[in-house]
Design a protein around this motif. Structure first.
Motif, PDB file in Angstrom:
ATOM      1  N   ARG A 118     -83.987 -12.054  -1.530  1.00  8.14           N
ATOM      2  CA  ARG A 118     -84.564 -11.717  -2.831  1.00  8.14           C
ATOM      3  C   ARG A 118     -84.185 -12.756  -3.872  1.00  8.14           C
ATOM      4  O   ARG A 118     -85.010 -13.150  -4.714  1.00  8.14           O
ATOM      5  N   LEU A 119     -82.951 -13.235  -3.815  1.00  7.95           N
ATOM      6  CA  LEU A 119     -82.507 -14.262  -4.754  1.00  7.95           C
ATOM      7  C   LEU A 119     -83.320 -15.544  -4.569  1.00  7.95           C
ATOM      8  O   LEU A 119     -83.768 -16.159  -5.543  1.00  7.95           O
ATOM      9  N   LEU A 120     -83.541 -15.944  -3.337  1.00  6.07           N
ATOM     10  CA  LEU A 120     -84.332 -17.134  -3.071  1.00  6.07           C
ATOM     11  C   LEU A 120     -85.744 -16.976  -3.622  1.00  6.07           C
ATOM     12  O   LEU A 120     -86.318 -17.910  -4.198  1.00  6.07           O
ATOM     13  N   GLU A 121     -86.287 -15.780  -3.473  1.00  4.01           N
ATOM     14  CA  GLU A 121     -87.631 -15.514  -3.984  1.00  4.01           C
ATOM     15  C   GLU A 121     -87.681 -15.651  -5.499  1.00  4.01           C
ATOM     16  O   GLU A 121     -88.614 -16.248  -6.062  1.00  4.01           O
ATOM     17  N   LEU A 122     -86.647 -15.111  -6.162  1.00  7.92           N
ATOM     18  CA  LEU A 122     -86.600 -15.191  -7.627  1.00  7.92           C
ATOM     19  C   LEU A 122     -86.480 -16.637  -8.105  1.00  7.92           C
ATOM     20  O   LEU A 122     -87.179 -17.055  -9.038  1.00  7.92           O
ATOM     21  N   LEU A 123     -85.595 -17.395  -7.472  1.00  9.63           N
ATOM     22  CA  LEU A 123     -85.422 -18.789  -7.875  1.00  9.63           C
ATOM     23  C   LEU A 123     -86.705 -19.587  -7.657  1.00  9.63           C
ATOM     24  O   LEU A 123     -87.071 -20.438  -8.482  1.00  9.63           O
TER      25      LEU A 123
END
Length: 313
Positions: A118-123
């Protein structure tokens, strides 16, 4: 003030910076409220965060991709909010995101792979340049290879931040999985040619400035470490300068006079000093110490003054 021109950037075929000549940290995102308080009650935390990034540019940090690191909560990515909602950097101009890299701890992302995704998606959605994964372990988990690949699959440039002790043959495959290695060289005596033979990365950041201390960086010793690092790597390897750690809330000035410059209201002298040291070392590494001779001379005078207990006029 230290300044960079276009010749200080390493560029790709698209003529945009691809490897930052200097990497610096800022305050963790969760402390953005403190930035807001420093600027005044009328400024929202997200706006204060964007202002802090812009101030780094004004202080001389190049607007190259990934030059500025931001500690982000990998364990609770939902706390970052969504585009246009909550205390998130999406309220800033999209061009700012390209200069930023998220900074996370290795063990945190490995223990919560769904949160990491999810963090990768946000970044990626916010247009950030990449991700920096930090570890203090000497035996690197093999799962870091998977973490690096997932970051690349998300379109992010992935950096591994490690200690010299992790440079040994058992970690070679893990290290090679990353685009860039940021090597912690504080104190400088940790650096050895024997260790460096295991560093095959083409892009290496020498972390020679310590954000966690108020002491001046010994520019001469730091420069020698960078030169040794460059000499031991492949001739095609790119070496740049970095700041280790992150600026704590103690680096933030919140009780200053109303007539002081806005820059002074955010960054205390200690944080600015560290940024200037990194910029001076970057120029010295690229163009020789003569290009910033005044900075090296001032550092020597300051050290001599402390030893003799004499003030500097």
């Amino acid at each position: 003030m230290t300044a960079f021109d276009t010749s200080d950037f390493l560029t790709g075929s698209d003529s945009r910076p691809t490897f930052p000549p200097v990497m610096v940290p800022i305050l963790p995102w969760q402390n953005a409220k403190l930035l807001s308080e420093a600027l005044g009650d009328t400024v929202y935390a997200s706006s204060a965060f964007a202002t802090a990034v812009k101030l780094l540019f004004k202080l001389g940090v190049p607007k190259s991709r990934g030059a500025i690191g931001v500690e982000v909560p990998s364990s609770r990515p939902e706390s970052l909010g969504k585009r246009g909602q909550g205390p998130w950097i999406s309220r800033t101009e999209p061009t700012l995101g390209a200069a930023l890299r998220g900074v996370v701890r290795a063990r945190e992302i490995l223990s919560a792979p769904k949160d990491y995704e999810r963090l990768l998606e946000l970044l990626r959605e916010e247009g950030w340049f990449g991700l920096e994964i930090q570890t203090s372990e000497e035996n690197l988990p093999r799962d870091l290879q998977i973490a690096a690949q997932r970051g690349k699959d998300a379109g992010l440039h992935v950096t591994l931040n490690l200690l010299p002790g992790a440079l040994h043959t058992q970690n070679s495959r893990v290290i090679r999985a990353f685009d860039t290695v940021a090597l912690h060289l504080i104190p400088s005596r940790q650096l050895s040619a024997e260790r460096l033979k295991y560093l095959e990365s083409r892009q290496v950041v020498g972390l020679v400035v310590d954000a966690a201390t108020s002491e001046r960086t010994n520019l001469e010793a730091a420069w020698e470490s960078l030169v040794l690092l460059r000499a031991q790597l492949d001739v095609d390897a790119r070496v740049s300068v970095g700041v280790a750690g992150s600026f704590t809330t103690g680096a933030l000035a919140t009780q200053l006079r109303a007539d002081q410059d806005i820059r002074e209201k955010i960054w205390a002298r200690g944080a600015k000093q560290k940024i200037f040291e990194a910029l001076d070392l970057s120029l010295a590494l690229r163009h020789g110490k003569e290009s910033v001779a005044a900075a090296f001379a001032a550092d020597q005078i300051a050290r001599a003054s402390r030893l003799t207990s004499r003030g500097i006029a």
